[in-house]
Design a protein around this motif. Structure first.
Motif, PDB file in Angstrom:
ATOM      1  N   CYS B 264       0.844  -1.207   0.000  1.00 28.19           N
ATOM      2  CA  CYS B 264       0.000   0.000   0.000  1.00 28.19           C
ATOM      3  C   CYS B 264       0.880   1.258   0.000  1.00 28.19           C
ATOM      4  O   CYS B 264       1.792   1.391   0.790  1.00 28.19           O
ATOM      5  CB  CYS B 264      -0.909  -0.007   1.218  1.00 28.19           C
ATOM      6  SG  CYS B 264      -1.936   1.462   1.329  1.00 28.19           S
ATOM      7  N   PRO B 265       0.610   2.187  -0.902  1.00 26.15           N
ATOM      8  CA  PRO B 265       1.456   3.371  -1.002  1.00 26.15           C
ATOM      9  C   PRO B 265       1.043   4.508  -0.063  1.00 26.15           C
ATOM     10  O   PRO B 265       1.748   5.506   0.035  1.00 26.15           O
ATOM     11  CB  PRO B 265       1.240   3.808  -2.451  1.00 26.15           C
ATOM     12  CG  PRO B 265      -0.156   3.397  -2.758  1.00 26.15           C
ATOM     13  CD  PRO B 265      -0.415   2.151  -1.972  1.00 26.15           C
ATOM     14  N   ILE B 282      -4.303   0.487   4.301  1.00 27.23           N
ATOM     15  CA  ILE B 282      -4.785  -0.823   4.748  1.00 27.23           C
ATOM     16  C   ILE B 282      -3.809  -1.290   5.818  1.00 27.23           C
ATOM     17  O   ILE B 282      -2.611  -1.375   5.588  1.00 27.23           O
ATOM     18  CB  ILE B 282      -4.903  -1.840   3.575  1.00 27.23           C
ATOM     19  CG1 ILE B 282      -5.515  -3.146   4.079  1.00 27.23           C
ATOM     20  CG2 ILE B 282      -3.572  -2.118   2.893  1.00 27.23           C
ATOM     21  CD1 ILE B 282      -6.009  -4.068   2.962  1.00 27.23           C
ATOM     22  N   CYS B 301      -7.635   5.835   1.259  1.00 22.46           N
ATOM     23  CA  CYS B 301      -7.333   4.889   0.181  1.00 22.46           C
ATOM     24  C   CYS B 301      -7.542   5.529  -1.187  1.00 22.46           C
ATOM     25  O   CYS B 301      -8.488   6.286  -1.386  1.00 22.46           O
ATOM     26  CB  CYS B 301      -8.241   3.677   0.327  1.00 22.46           C
ATOM     27  SG  CYS B 301      -8.237   2.600  -1.100  1.00 22.46           S
ATOM     28  N   ILE B 302      -6.625   5.259  -2.106  1.00 26.58           N
ATOM     29  CA  ILE B 302      -6.782   5.826  -3.445  1.00 26.58           C
ATOM     30  C   ILE B 302      -7.210   4.755  -4.449  1.00 26.58           C
ATOM     31  O   ILE B 302      -7.126   4.946  -5.666  1.00 26.58           O
ATOM     32  CB  ILE B 302      -5.498   6.541  -3.915  1.00 26.58           C
ATOM     33  CG1 ILE B 302      -4.313   5.580  -3.910  1.00 26.58           C
ATOM     34  CG2 ILE B 302      -5.203   7.749  -3.040  1.00 26.58           C
ATOM     35  CD1 ILE B 302      -3.070   6.171  -4.581  1.00 26.58           C
ATOM     36  N   GLU B 303      -7.597   3.597  -3.922  1.00 26.08           N
ATOM     37  CA  GLU B 303      -8.152   2.523  -4.759  1.00 26.08           C
ATOM     38  C   GLU B 303      -7.236   2.114  -5.903  1.00 26.08           C
ATOM     39  O   GLU B 303      -7.645   2.064  -7.064  1.00 26.08           O
ATOM     40  CB  GLU B 303      -9.550   2.902  -5.260  1.00 26.08           C
ATOM     41  CG  GLU B 303     -10.457   3.177  -4.087  1.00 26.08           C
ATOM     42  CD  GLU B 303     -11.942   3.203  -4.439  1.00 26.08           C
ATOM     43  OE1 GLU B 303     -12.278   3.001  -5.603  1.00 26.08           O
ATOM     44  OE2 GLU B 303     -12.736   3.402  -3.510  1.00 26.08           O
ATOM     45  N   CYS B 304      -5.999   1.823  -5.549  1.00 28.65           N
ATOM     46  CA  CYS B 304      -5.083   1.322  -6.573  1.00 28.65           C
ATOM     47  C   CYS B 304      -5.245  -0.181  -6.729  1.00 28.65           C
ATOM     48  O   CYS B 304      -4.835  -0.758  -7.720  1.00 28.65           O
ATOM     49  CB  CYS B 304      -3.648   1.663  -6.204  1.00 28.65           C
ATOM     50  SG  CYS B 304      -3.055   0.886  -4.702  1.00 28.65           S
ATOM     51  N   PHE B 305      -5.854  -0.808  -5.719  1.00 30.28           N
ATOM     52  CA  PHE B 305      -6.103  -2.261  -5.709  1.00 30.28           C
ATOM     53  C   PHE B 305      -4.829  -3.093  -5.694  1.00 30.28           C
ATOM     54  O   PHE B 305      -4.844  -4.261  -6.044  1.00 30.28           O
ATOM     55  CB  PHE B 305      -6.999  -2.683  -6.888  1.00 30.28           C
ATOM     56  CG  PHE B 305      -8.284  -1.902  -6.942  1.00 30.28           C
ATOM     57  CD1 PHE B 305      -9.050  -1.737  -5.797  1.00 30.28           C
ATOM     58  CD2 PHE B 305      -8.733  -1.319  -8.121  1.00 30.28           C
ATOM     59  CE1 PHE B 305     -10.233  -1.007  -5.829  1.00 30.28           C
ATOM     60  CE2 PHE B 305      -9.906  -0.583  -8.155  1.00 30.28           C
ATOM     61  CZ  PHE B 305     -10.658  -0.434  -7.012  1.00 30.28           C
ATOM     62  N   CYS B 307      -3.474  -3.914  -3.013  1.00 33.44           N
ATOM     63  CA  CYS B 307      -3.703  -4.845  -1.909  1.00 33.44           C
ATOM     64  C   CYS B 307      -4.505  -6.054  -2.395  1.00 33.44           C
ATOM     65  O   CYS B 307      -4.188  -7.201  -2.086  1.00 33.44           O
ATOM     66  CB  CYS B 307      -4.409  -4.151  -0.749  1.00 33.44           C
ATOM     67  SG  CYS B 307      -5.847  -3.199  -1.222  1.00 33.44           S
ATOM     68  N   PHE B 319     -14.088  -4.371  -1.575  1.00 30.03           N
ATOM     69  CA  PHE B 319     -14.309  -2.928  -1.555  1.00 30.03           C
ATOM     70  C   PHE B 319     -15.779  -2.554  -1.492  1.00 30.03           C
ATOM     71  O   PHE B 319     -16.124  -1.409  -1.283  1.00 30.03           O
ATOM     72  CB  PHE B 319     -13.641  -2.274  -2.764  1.00 30.03           C
ATOM     73  CG  PHE B 319     -12.218  -1.913  -2.517  1.00 30.03           C
ATOM     74  CD1 PHE B 319     -11.892  -0.647  -2.038  1.00 30.03           C
ATOM     75  CD2 PHE B 319     -11.206  -2.829  -2.684  1.00 30.03           C
ATOM     76  CE1 PHE B 319     -10.586  -0.308  -1.770  1.00 30.03           C
ATOM     77  CE2 PHE B 319      -9.895  -2.502  -2.417  1.00 30.03           C
ATOM     78  CZ  PHE B 319      -9.574  -1.231  -1.960  1.00 30.03           C
TER      79      PHE B 319
END
Ligand SMILES: Cc1cc2nc3c(=O)[nH]c(=O)nc-3n(C[C@H](O)[C@H](O)[C@H](O)COP(=O)(O)OP(=O)(O)OC[C@H]3O[C@@H](n4cnc5c(N)ncnc54)[C@H](O)[C@@H]3O)c2cc1C
Ligand code: SF4
Ligand code: SF4
Lengths: 311, 810
Positions: B264-265, B282, B301-305, B307, B319
């Motif tokens: 996670c970034p 996360i 969260c920026i929802e990069c997925f 994770c 999600f």
């Protein structure tokens, strides 16, 4: 303890900060570089950035839209930093600009593909330096002795021949408008636009005498005033940033449509959404499809190799 | 008594037993005269005197008489019902009579003991008391104790150290326990502490295993990240609705590996670290989190997925998770929601939030913790350097009339802990100052710990800090105070200042109080049913407290309370059924117009109304205060054992003779009646003109009682209640009574009654002397007004009152 946050809005810069005990997150918006375009506000996944149209005073030129960032929404991810075509935003943790976003491949780097072949340069030419609308280029010359050349005229023709031209381009601030490329007669510079698209003006809708878009456009020559006293687009130089769109007073007069963005490979939901907002659903879907096709091809190839091996 | 209703009404046969109580009664009251008088009262068929009615032979007399004389009602004229009512109830029941067909006439505390110098009037008062008791007992009905089935499960709200101990104790006894925690992990404050006083053992090392035990125990189900939505029902039968908030990770599938956290970034400030450090979008708040389930914070969260990608086949990330509501049934509830820590932003002179090197103790706790954001280094925010002098300031917000007037209980001790830790870590390298008001160290081994701090060379300065200044360049601080031992002002330079801020009621306590019908004290902590004798019982039956939520407590005390509350809860849920006193209210459905007034007025939320159906009383939630009875505009509600008819009969009986010379007092059982008892016990003399009637709560006092008393010509009327604001045994019955009687008094005064003739007095169970004074005052007022004036006023009032009462009766 509620988080300690700081926001400073000065004439030349805007800074946002999270001050933790041993960590400091800082976002700096360099207002001297910001052109008030659409890119960051569209890219931001948290909708933290808003552009505000500035009121226009009669008889004066239109002012660029003002960018404001909401401290309560910003989470210092750095997407705006990476996406800004003009490099006007910097995000740093404890002073370092190494963004986890890039390290963890959650966001691509936007490609500023500029190829320079200085062998083709005319030794006396500084056309690109003067042409760059953002003054990002400096031309320097090195003599046969490795020393910078002060006075070209003083050299003998053979010495002159051995002079090397160096182009120093501040790439991080370059919106890849291609003005230098076209101004360079020997064709020493090749620029690939980072953003492709199409900007159109429906001159019929333009109010009499309005040149607001032209007033704010950062790229000289991307918009031109025609003989009809209306503004026309030069697709060649336009970088599709949308600064013009932000100030246009008539809804349907001006459209900026971005169709693709050149970037390093990445597999990330954040990017897919940003791309969709920056271009369109259809254009983003196109990229995804290409990616999927590639993946499929790779998978098949792998299988093929595997089957060969089994045989 | 199972006389079928079709038969003709039973003949009422009352037996009266007059007690001498040795010479306690007989020494003042002419008991023979009372007995003789009793024989003349209608329906009284048997009268007997006893030396000691409560002794075995005395009780035997009652049992014998019931059988031989076919008594179906019994009056014991003896001591206070607060003393022996349960005794004689049993006696009557043993003889086969329903135990609610008996009444006491208090002729000891209310006659012989308080009118010792006036035997004649004491005797008159005793006779009247017997007559009033007979008047009431005639109308009494047999009542059956109500039994409700019990769900033998418990709910614990708040998984701090107190709640965990309660849960483990109950679970070990074999009960199913649900544990509700609104943060992502159980553990409470203790999980965020470094070491614990006075032994300095590592906090999470001793708490961690307990947290894991809770998670692993087959009888415990933990609902973390969840909140309480609604509680219906009553002791033994609570229906609880819980909302599980989405964490976007499926608990059953998450293995707690933490691979997602690594990719996670995004980082955000970690509240568990007092925002000194960060956590990933996360993540779990801290390594020892229980239950070990990751959560995504969608705010960041920026929802990069990334994770989701790394979680892969485990497929634990979702999600689209939505809040989910769960219904559970439990028999008992333990509230252990703990406390919050005050953040002194509103004390600008201390500079918290403004000066980077002024921190709170809770933040210090995170700094000195090895697993904390600085890796255990106590460093300054301004420059990341170690401080060479640290000033600790006590009682920030606590013991401060303008903020939190109470003592926060554990700050002195944790500051001693902090200074010892600091001194033992940095030795001579750091100078430590403690500004204190008093050092409070009353626990086991605590004073010795104080000595340890002093031996380490800590400077203790007694005085309240008035101001802290900062050097804007070095960010060093100057603490201004007075040394109250030397009586001089003092200034100390410090590199860092640590504020021991008040512990305050947990945010959300008001919601919990509303949902469970609990009351809170003036400071906002939950109120016990009795602060001394029922320290873990809530006013709502079946609800118990543990830990700091009902007043601040340190860890050992919170742990003991956890076990205590578990044991209290077990008294309920270990039984198959629960008995409930039948002195409750009943709604006459034919009369009820579904207006909902009672629903609002019931202090216990015991009345349910689904319009247009008549209102319904939840039997087991009703505490029998009778407030609704007095409030119902339709007179549709009856309180068993204290019916309108019974109380009216007492009033009429009390005012049979020379009403204008009498004070009619209606006293609530828990405070004013007890206060009046105490006046007797203490032998405070007061005028014998008073005739007292007992109700359970002053909230029960109908307007009609007062009107009827005045219609009958009563000289004075008194309503006795528990002190405002918090003494009422039924939460707020006294407030409801006050609103009602204020309006009534206004009206009566306008109609021409002298205002002093109707009085409401607040008397606590400890204020015997106050009760005696009040009666003396009222009696003096009555004498001052004079019989003629009173009679004249009454003559004027009577037709109006008659009219009003007639209208009400319809
Ligand atoms: C800085 C500091 C240092 C301390 N040091 C020590 C020490 O060394 N030794 C010592 O003995 N004591 C110490 N204490 C005191 C100690 O923290 C308390 O005694 C202890 O935490 C009380 O436990 P508790 O379970 O009652 O409350 P808490 O620890 O506050 O736990 C309450 C729990 O309930 C949960 N909760 C709250 N509201 C709800 C709700 N509405 N729904 C669901 N769940 C809810 C909370 O999230 C929490 O998990 C210290 C306190 C402080 C502030
Ligand atoms: S989707 Fe959100 S939580 Fe998951 S890795 Fe990306 S930023 Fe972190
Ligand atoms: S007001 Fe009192 S008597 Fe009436 S239902 Fe509520 S608790 Fe029972």
């Amino acid at each position: 303890m509620p988080l300690k946050t700081v926001k400073k809005d000065a004439a030349d810069y805007l800074t946002l900060e999270w001050v933790l005990h041993v960590k400091n997150y800082k976002l700096t918006l360099d207002k001297t570089r910001c052109v008030g375009c659409q890119i960051c506000s569209l890219a931001c996944p948290k909708e933290a950035i808003k552009t505000q149209k500035q009121p226009k005073t009669q008889g004066e030129k239109a002012k660029r839209a003002k960018v404001d960032i909401d401290l309560a929404k910003c989470n210092f991810c750095g997407i705006c930093d990476v996406t800004c075509p003009y490099g006007a935003i910097k995000v740093a943790l404890n002073g370092s600009n190494d963004l986890p976003l890039l390290a963890k491949e959650t966001y691509p780097q936007i490609c500023r593909d500029i190829k320079v072949d200085t062998r083709q340069c005319d030794k006396e030419c500084t056309e690109c330096e003067t042409a760059c609308p953002l003054s990002l280029i400096t031309v320097t010359r090195t003599g046969y002795d490795g020393k910078p050349v002060e006075n070209l005229q003083a050299l003998t023709p053979s010495q002159k021949k051995r002079v090397q031209i160096n182009l120093n381009i501040q790439k991080e601030y370059c919106p890849t408008c291609r003005v230098c490329e076209f101004k360079c007669s020997p064709g020493a510079i090749k620029v690939k636009k980072a953003i492709e698209g199409i900007t159109t003006i429906n001159q019929e809708k333009c109010p009499e005498g309005c040149t607001d878009c032209l007033d704010v456009c950062p790229i000289t020559g991307a918009l031109v005033l025609g003989e009809d006293k209306k503004v026309h687009v030069n697709q060649l130089f336009c970088d599709y940033c949308g600064a013009c769109k932000n100030v246009c007073p008539v809804d349907e007069a001006l459209t900026v449509k971005r169709t693709s963005i050149h970037h390093t490979p990445v597999h990330s939901g954040t990017w897919n959404k940003a791309l969709e907002r920056l271009t369109s659903t259809a254009d983003a879907a196109k990229e995804l499809k290409i990616q999927a096709d590639q993946n499929r091809r790779k998978a098949v190839a792998k299988r093929f190799v595997l089957e060969e091996k089994i045989k | 008594m199972s006389t079928p209703e079709t038969q003709k009404p039973e003949e009422i046969r009352v037996g009266v037993f007059v007690c001498h109580c040795g010479l306690n009664i007989a020494g003042t009251v002419d008991v023979h005269a009372v007995a003789d008088y009793a024989k003349t009262i209608p329906n009284v068929v048997f009268v007997k005197e006893n030396r000691y009615t409560c002794a075995d032979p005395g009780q035997e007399e009652i049992r014998k008489a019931i059988k031989e004389q076919k008594l179906n009602r019994v009056v014991v004229a003896a001591c206070s019902p607060r003393m022996h009512e349960p005794t004689f109830r049993r006696t009557v029941a043993e003889a086969g009579l329903n135990s609610f067909l008996y009444e006491m006439a208090n002729i000891r505390e209310f006659a012989s003991w308080c009118h010792q110098n006036n035997p004649v009037e004491a005797t008159e008062r005793a006779k009247d008391a017997v007559r009033m008791a007979v008047a009431k007992v005639r109308l009494m009905q047999p009542l059956q104790t109500i039994e409700v089935p019990v769900t033998n499960k418990a709910l614990i709200i708040g998984g701090g150290i107190a709640g965990m101990n309660a849960a483990l104790d109950l679970a070990d006894q074999g009960f199913k326990v649900y544990m509700l925690e609104n943060t992502q992990s159980i553990g409470g404050h203790m999980a965020a502490l470094d070491k614990t006083f006075p032994t300095l053992d590592c906090s999470i090392c001793i708490e961690g295993p307990k947290m894991v035990d809770c998670a692993r125990h087959p009888n415990i189900t933990i609902f973390a990240s969840s909140e309480l939505v609604k509680v219906d029902g009553y002791i033994g039968n609570f229906k609880v609705k819980i909302r599980k908030n989405p964490r976007y990770v499926i608990p059953e599938k998450c293995t707690g590996c933490g691979e997602c956290k690594d990719v996670c970034p995004i980082e955000y400030p970690n509240e568990w670290d007092m925002n000194l450090g960060t956590r990933k979008a996360i993540s779990v708040p801290f390594d020892q989190t229980v239950p070990l389930i990751y959560s995504i914070n969608k705010d960041y969260c920026i929802e990069c997925f990334k994770c989701t990608e790394v979680c892969g086949e485990r497929q634990a990330i979702d999600f689209n998770q939505k809040p989910e509501e769960v219904d559970i049934d439990v028999g008992a509830i333990i509230v252990s929601t703990g406390f919050d820590v005050y953040e002194p932003y509103d004390m600008p002179l201390l500079g918290y939030g403004k000066y980077p090197n002024v921190i709170t103790s809770m933040e210090f706790e995170r700094l000195i913790l090895a697993a904390g954001p600085t890796g255990g280094k106590v460093i300054r925010q301004s420059d990341g350097k170690k401080p060479h002098s640290v000033a600790f300031i006590q009682c920030v917000g606590s013991r401060d009339k303008n903020k939190y007037p109470y003592c926060s209980n554990f700050c002195c001790m944790y500051t001693l802990k902090h200074v010892v830790q600091l001194k033992e870590k940095y030795k001579e390298d750091v100078e430590v100052y403690v500004f204190y008001m008093d050092i409070r160290s009353p626990g086991k081994g605590y004073e010795e710990f104080y000595d340890r701090a002093r031996e380490r060379g800590v400077n203790f300065i007694r005085g309240r800090v008035s101001r802290i200044d900062e050097d804007p360049v070095t960010h060093n601080l100057t603490v201004h105070s007075e040394d109250s031992l030397l009586g001089q002002p003092i200034e100390i330079e410090a590199d860092m200042v640590v504020l021991a801020t008040a512990a305050i009621p947990k945010k959300g306590s008001a919601d919990i109080a509303r949902i469970l019908n609990l009351s809170r004290d003036a400071n906002g902590f939950f109120m016990e049913a009795h602060p001394k004798l029922k320290p873990m019982d809530a006013p709502t039956d079946g609800v118990f407290y543990a830990g700091a939520c009902a007043g601040l407590k340190d860890i050992p005390f919170s742990v003991s309370q956890g076990s205590g509350a578990a044991s209290r809860a077990a008294t309920v849920i270990s039984k198959p059924t629960w008995k409930i006193e039948p002195i409750i209210s009943v709604i006459d459905e034919a009369k009820c117009k579904s207006c909902g007034v009672c629903v609002d007025k019931c202090p216990y939320g015991a009345i349910r109304l689904e319009k247009p159906k008549p209102a319904q009383i939840i039997t087991a939630s009703c505490h029998g205060c009778g407030t609704c009875v007095a409030e119902c505009p339709q007179h549709a509600i009856t309180q068993m054992h204290f019916t309108d008819a019974q109380i009216m009969a007492q009033i009429r009986s009390a005012l049979e003779d020379k009403p204008e010379e009498k004070i009619l007092a209606i006293l609530c059982n828990w405070c004013s009646y007890a206060g009046a008892d105490l006046a007797g016990i203490s032998r405070f003399e007061y005028p014998a003109s008073v005739r007292a009637i007992r109700v359970m709560c002053s909230g029960r006092v109908n307007r009609e009682f007062i009107l009827e008393a005045l219609r009958l010509g009563a000289g004075m009327v008194l309503v006795g209640a528990c002190h405002l604001p918090f003494d009422c045994h039924y939460i707020s019955g006294n407030y409801k009574m006050k609103a009602r009687t204020d309006a009534l008094k206004n009206m009566l005064t306008k109609l021409g009654m002298s205002p002093e003739r109707f009085r409401v007095e607040y008397v606590s169970a400890a204020e015997g002397i106050h009760y005696a004074e009040v009666i003396k005052e009222i009696d003096a007022h009555m004498k001052a007004l004079g019989k003629e004036k009173i009679q004249a006023e009454n003559a004027k009032l009577k037709p109006i009152l008659e009219n009003m009462l007639k209208r009400k009766q319809q």
